[in-house]
Write a protein that holds these residues in place. Structure first.
Motif, PDB file in Angstrom:
ATOM      1  N   ALA A  35      26.718 -46.463 -15.745  1.00  0.00           N
ATOM      2  CA  ALA A  35      26.706 -46.123 -14.314  1.00  0.00           C
ATOM      3  C   ALA A  35      26.130 -44.721 -14.108  1.00  0.00           C
ATOM      4  N   ARG A  38      22.369 -44.720 -14.162  1.00  0.00           N
ATOM      5  CA  ARG A  38      21.772 -45.192 -12.903  1.00  0.00           C
ATOM      6  C   ARG A  38      21.789 -44.080 -11.854  1.00  0.00           C
ATOM      7  N   LEU A 161      31.962 -42.152  -7.046  1.00  0.00           N
ATOM      8  CA  LEU A 161      31.430 -43.163  -7.973  1.00  0.00           C
ATOM      9  C   LEU A 161      32.172 -44.486  -7.870  1.00  0.00           C
ATOM     10  N   ASP A 163      32.510 -48.759  -6.990  1.00  0.00           N
ATOM     11  CA  ASP A 163      31.837 -50.042  -7.048  1.00  0.00           C
ATOM     12  C   ASP A 163      31.777 -50.641  -5.638  1.00  0.00           C
ATOM     13  N   GLY A 164      30.682 -51.343  -5.365  1.00  0.00           N
ATOM     14  CA  GLY A 164      30.470 -51.905  -4.031  1.00  0.00           C
ATOM     15  C   GLY A 164      31.586 -52.820  -3.562  1.00  0.00           C
ATOM     16  N   ASP A 181      27.762 -40.980  -3.925  1.00  0.00           N
ATOM     17  CA  ASP A 181      26.906 -41.885  -4.691  1.00  0.00           C
ATOM     18  C   ASP A 181      25.458 -41.398  -4.618  1.00  0.00           C
ATOM     19  N   ARG A 187      25.514 -50.742  -2.721  1.00  0.00           N
ATOM     20  CA  ARG A 187      26.382 -51.341  -1.695  1.00  0.00           C
ATOM     21  C   ARG A 187      27.436 -50.336  -1.258  1.00  0.00           C
ATOM     22  N   THR A 188      27.935 -49.544  -2.208  1.00  0.00           N
ATOM     23  CA  THR A 188      28.911 -48.512  -1.852  1.00  0.00           C
ATOM     24  C   THR A 188      28.337 -47.568  -0.800  1.00  0.00           C
ATOM     25  N   ASN A 199      25.046 -35.676  -6.517  1.00  0.00           N
ATOM     26  CA  ASN A 199      25.712 -35.767  -7.810  1.00  0.00           C
ATOM     27  C   ASN A 199      27.146 -35.267  -7.658  1.00  0.00           C
ATOM     28  N   ILE A 200      28.055 -35.987  -8.221  1.00  0.00           N
ATOM     29  CA  ILE A 200      29.476 -35.616  -8.118  1.00  0.00           C
ATOM     30  C   ILE A 200      29.719 -34.197  -8.615  1.00  0.00           C
TER      31      ILE A 200
HETATM   32  P1  ATP Z   1      27.208 -51.013  -6.035  1.00  0.00           P
HETATM   33  O1  ATP Z   1      28.265 -51.834  -6.719  1.00  0.00           O
HETATM   34  O2  ATP Z   1      27.750 -50.043  -5.038  1.00  0.00           O
HETATM   35  O3  ATP Z   1      26.051 -51.785  -5.499  1.00  0.00           O
HETATM   36  P2  ATP Z   1      26.195 -50.304  -8.643  1.00  0.00           P
HETATM   37  O4  ATP Z   1      26.654 -51.642  -9.096  1.00  0.00           O
HETATM   38  O5  ATP Z   1      24.790 -49.880  -8.802  1.00  0.00           O
HETATM   39  O6  ATP Z   1      26.574 -50.057  -7.128  1.00  0.00           O
HETATM   40  P3  ATP Z   1      28.424 -49.207  -9.963  1.00  0.00           P
HETATM   41  O7  ATP Z   1      28.304 -49.217 -11.431  1.00  0.00           O
HETATM   42  O8  ATP Z   1      29.228 -50.256  -9.291  1.00  0.00           O
HETATM   43  O9  ATP Z   1      26.972 -49.184  -9.364  1.00  0.00           O
HETATM   44  O10 ATP Z   1      28.916 -47.783  -9.469  1.00  0.00           O
HETATM   45  C1  ATP Z   1      28.364 -46.589  -9.946  1.00  0.00           C
HETATM   46  C2  ATP Z   1      27.642 -45.844  -8.858  1.00  0.00           C
HETATM   47  O11 ATP Z   1      27.858 -44.480  -9.086  1.00  0.00           O
HETATM   48  C3  ATP Z   1      26.111 -46.048  -8.867  1.00  0.00           C
HETATM   49  O12 ATP Z   1      25.677 -46.387  -7.593  1.00  0.00           O
HETATM   50  C4  ATP Z   1      25.532 -44.692  -9.306  1.00  0.00           C
HETATM   51  O13 ATP Z   1      24.387 -44.344  -8.560  1.00  0.00           O
HETATM   52  C5  ATP Z   1      26.659 -43.748  -8.953  1.00  0.00           C
HETATM   53  N1  ATP Z   1      26.745 -42.584  -9.859  1.00  0.00           N
HETATM   54  C6  ATP Z   1      26.853 -42.569 -11.209  1.00  0.00           C
HETATM   55  N2  ATP Z   1      26.968 -41.319 -11.687  1.00  0.00           N
HETATM   56  C7  ATP Z   1      26.979 -40.493 -10.612  1.00  0.00           C
HETATM   57  C8  ATP Z   1      27.115 -39.082 -10.443  1.00  0.00           C
HETATM   58  N3  ATP Z   1      27.253 -38.259 -11.463  1.00  0.00           N
HETATM   59  N4  ATP Z   1      27.111 -38.610  -9.181  1.00  0.00           N
HETATM   60  C9  ATP Z   1      26.984 -39.431  -8.113  1.00  0.00           C
HETATM   61  N5  ATP Z   1      26.846 -40.759  -8.207  1.00  0.00           N
HETATM   62  C10 ATP Z   1      26.835 -41.300  -9.435  1.00  0.00           C
END
Ligand code: ATP
Ligand code: MG
Length: 264
Positions: A35, A38, A161, A163-164, A181, A187-188, A199-200
């Motif tokens: 994650a 990404r 960070l 999940d959608g 995010d 989706r989130t 970035n967090i």
């Molecule tokens: P969604 O489920 O919202 O469609 P996803 O499936 O792409 O997103 P997940 O793995 O469910 O992603 O959630 C991780 C999310 O956190 C990603 O959208 C990613 O961009 C974000 N992310 C990861 N690391 C960081 C960070 N350091 N700062 C901000 N956002 C981050």
């Protein structure tokens, strides 16, 4: 690993090292590493800085937390690994409670994350073990187990960070969801009430600083800031900014040259 100070990606490498260390400690889940990758890709597109539209979102987020009756910061492995002490600061400034909520839940992992938060100064950590005795049925997986003193009654939830699926469920049960995010297309990001596209590691310290400044404003003014914020418009601005930046870079083709690097 020693990271040379002048390395152009020094900060990003340091963050990766931190995640790996915390992965070995059992704080970060394997999926957390993916994650992060990404997210990082989008940080490249943003220019690895907190942008102007994002500062507006952070202000709205601070106002929402400061005017909520039961604000909660939901913490997962990556958040604890990267910004534990800033989360504690934010919690102190806004009065938001800290609750651990994991997709890959195990008693051991929860306890490890609790320890990281306590070492960073947290005096109370919700959602650990039997404390997560309530259920939000709309949530999938083990994440539906929540603390009756925290997520169950929360009216505003900060989800760094996320999940959608969970964002969608939290919005459906009527909570204000503040997401951090880097991907404005996730989706989130799309479903949250306030999306901080950043970035967090930059967003949480900035949010704590802005909340500290806004804390003394009167509640009516803060409510106005929160309610006037338009997430759709703000996300549009974040996407437009990436678009502009890429257009400029597309004009240049190469934006890094060996000659200029040698001159430095
Ligand atoms: P969604 O489920 O919202 O469609 P996803 O499936 O792409 O997103 P997940 O793995 O469910 O992603 O959630 C991780 C999310 O956190 C990603 O959208 C990613 O961009 C974000 N992310 C990861 N690391 C960081 C960070 N350091 N700062 C901000 N956002 C981050
Ligand atoms: Mg997802």
């Amino acid at each position: 690993m020693k990271i040379p100070k002048e390395h152009p990606r020094a900060e990003s490498l340091r963050v990766r090292e931190k995640l790996l260390k915390n992965y070995k400690m059992g704080v970060v889940a394997h999926a957390g590493l993916i994650a992060h990758g990404r997210g990082e890709a989008f940080d490249y597109l943003l220019g690895e800085e907190t942008t102007k539209p994002t500062l507006e979102a952070i202000e709205a987020a601070a106002a929402a937390l400061l005017t909520a009756k039961h604000p909660v910061i939901s913490v997962n492995g990556n958040a604890a690994a990267l910004v534990a002490s800033d989360i504690v600061k934010l919690s102190e400034v806004t009065g938001a409670r800290i609750e651990v909520n994991l997709f890959y839940r195990s008693a051991k992992r929860e306890k490890t994350i609790e320890r990281v938060l306590r070492e960073a100064g947290a005096t109370k950590v919700l959602g650990i073990g039997e404390d997560a005795s309530a259920r939000i049925q709309e949530l999938g997986s083990e994440r539906r187990r929540v603390d009756p003193k925290g997520l169950l009654i929360a009216d505003a939830v900060l989800v760094p960070l996320e999940d959608g699926d969970r964002t969608e469920a939290l919005v459906r049960v009527g909570k204000k969801v503040i997401a951090i995010d880097l991907n404005p297309l996730s989706r989130t990001a799309q479903l949250a009430t306030v999306t901080i596209v950043d970035n967090i590691v930059r967003a949480i310290p900035t949010l704590a600083k802005i909340a500290k400044r806004l804390r003394t404003e009167d509640q009516e003014k803060l409510k106005e800031i929160a309610s006037e914020f338009d997430n759709k418009r703000n996300l549009g601005e974040a996407i437009a900014l990436i678009n502009r930046r890429l257009s400029e870079l597309a004009e240049k083709g190469t934006y890094i040259s060996l000659l200029e690097m040698t001159k430095k």
